[in-house]
Design a protein around this motif. Structure first.
Motif, mmCIF file in Angstrom:
data_model
loop_
_atom_site.group_PDB
_atom_site.id
_atom_site.type_symbol
_atom_site.label_atom_id
_atom_site.label_comp_id
_atom_site.label_asym_id
_atom_site.label_seq_id
_atom_site.Cartn_x
_atom_site.Cartn_y
_atom_site.Cartn_z
ATOM 1 N N ASN A 17 47.922 -21.049 15.943
ATOM 2 C CA ASN A 17 46.834 -20.454 15.159
ATOM 3 C C ASN A 17 47.351 -19.698 13.932
ATOM 4 O OD1 ASN A 17 44.687 -21.256 16.951
ATOM 5 N ND2 ASN A 17 45.547 -19.789 18.396
ATOM 6 N N LEU A 18 48.578 -20.025 13.515
ATOM 7 C CA LEU A 18 49.229 -19.312 12.413
ATOM 8 C C LEU A 18 49.136 -17.808 12.635
ATOM 9 C CD1 LEU A 18 48.052 -21.476 9.390
ATOM 10 C CD2 LEU A 18 50.220 -21.591 10.611
ATOM 11 N N ASP A 19 49.533 -17.391 13.837
ATOM 12 C CA ASP A 19 49.390 -16.001 14.237
ATOM 13 C C ASP A 19 50.723 -15.255 14.366
ATOM 14 O OD1 ASP A 19 50.259 -17.437 16.410
ATOM 15 O OD2 ASP A 19 48.809 -16.591 17.822
ATOM 16 N N PHE A 73 49.551 -7.751 4.980
ATOM 17 C CA PHE A 73 48.808 -8.981 5.242
ATOM 18 C C PHE A 73 48.737 -9.256 6.741
ATOM 19 C CE2 PHE A 73 49.082 -13.595 6.028
ATOM 20 C CZ PHE A 73 47.844 -13.982 5.545
ATOM 21 N N ALA A 74 49.879 -9.126 7.425
ATOM 22 C CA ALA A 74 49.920 -9.378 8.870
ATOM 23 C C ALA A 74 49.020 -8.401 9.619
ATOM 24 C CB ALA A 74 51.359 -9.283 9.368
ATOM 25 N N LYS A 75 49.022 -7.153 9.207
ATOM 26 C CA LYS A 75 48.161 -6.155 9.857
ATOM 27 C C LYS A 75 46.692 -6.520 9.682
ATOM 28 C CE LYS A 75 47.091 -1.244 9.800
ATOM 29 N NZ LYS A 75 47.375 0.050 9.188
ATOM 30 N N TRP A 76 46.305 -6.893 8.462
ATOM 31 C CA TRP A 76 44.904 -7.264 8.182
ATOM 32 C C TRP A 76 44.466 -8.462 9.000
ATOM 33 C CZ3 TRP A 76 45.356 -7.239 2.139
ATOM 34 C CH2 TRP A 76 45.314 -5.924 1.676
ATOM 35 N N ILE A 81 54.395 -9.796 13.841
ATOM 36 C CA ILE A 81 55.516 -9.750 12.894
ATOM 37 C C ILE A 81 56.833 -9.879 13.631
ATOM 38 C CG2 ILE A 81 56.786 -8.235 11.332
ATOM 39 C CD1 ILE A 81 54.093 -7.002 10.566
ATOM 40 N N ILE A 82 57.676 -10.775 13.140
ATOM 41 C CA ILE A 82 59.070 -10.871 13.588
ATOM 42 C C ILE A 82 59.896 -10.670 12.335
ATOM 43 C CG2 ILE A 82 60.856 -12.304 14.637
ATOM 44 C CD1 ILE A 82 57.630 -13.515 15.470
ATOM 45 N N GLU A 83 60.378 -9.439 12.150
ATOM 46 C CA GLU A 83 61.116 -9.090 10.934
ATOM 47 C C GLU A 83 62.576 -8.847 11.274
ATOM 48 O OE1 GLU A 83 61.087 -5.844 7.286
ATOM 49 O OE2 GLU A 83 59.649 -5.638 8.896
ATOM 50 N N GLU A 84 63.437 -9.449 10.485
ATOM 51 C CA GLU A 84 64.876 -9.238 10.637
ATOM 52 C C GLU A 84 65.295 -8.123 9.692
ATOM 53 O OE1 GLU A 84 66.350 -10.880 13.025
ATOM 54 O OE2 GLU A 84 64.712 -12.283 13.337
#
Length: 85
Positions: A17-19, A73-76, A81-84
């Protein structure tokens, strides 16, 4: 086409779901479009962790630091989030 050397953000939006979004900051070292598209990058974070979270081979590149905008954007959109770092 050419990407200038300097800071950039790479990301991939994925999932059924592009989530989910995977991203990190990089340094663009060199680009070569003479035969095919080759972009040489240096990850700012842990390369082993980044490779462990790879979910595809078509990451998007944004020149500059777009990490805050990606987080917002991810929060909205309710995207994990998978951030390196």
């Amino acid at each position: 086409p050419c990407l200038k050397s300097g800071k950039a953000t790479i990301f991939l939006l994925y999932g059924e779901n592009l989530d989910r979004i995977h991203f990190t900051e990089v340094e663009i070292l060199k680009t070569d479009f003479s035969d095919q598209m080759n972009i040489y990058l240096q990850l700012s974070g842990d390369a082993k962790s980044f490779r462990g979270n790879l979910r595809g081979n078509h990451y998007h590149i944004l020149p500059g630091d777009w990490r805050n905008e990606i987080r917002l954007f991810a929060k909205w959109r309710g995207i994990k989030i998978i951030e390196e770092l």
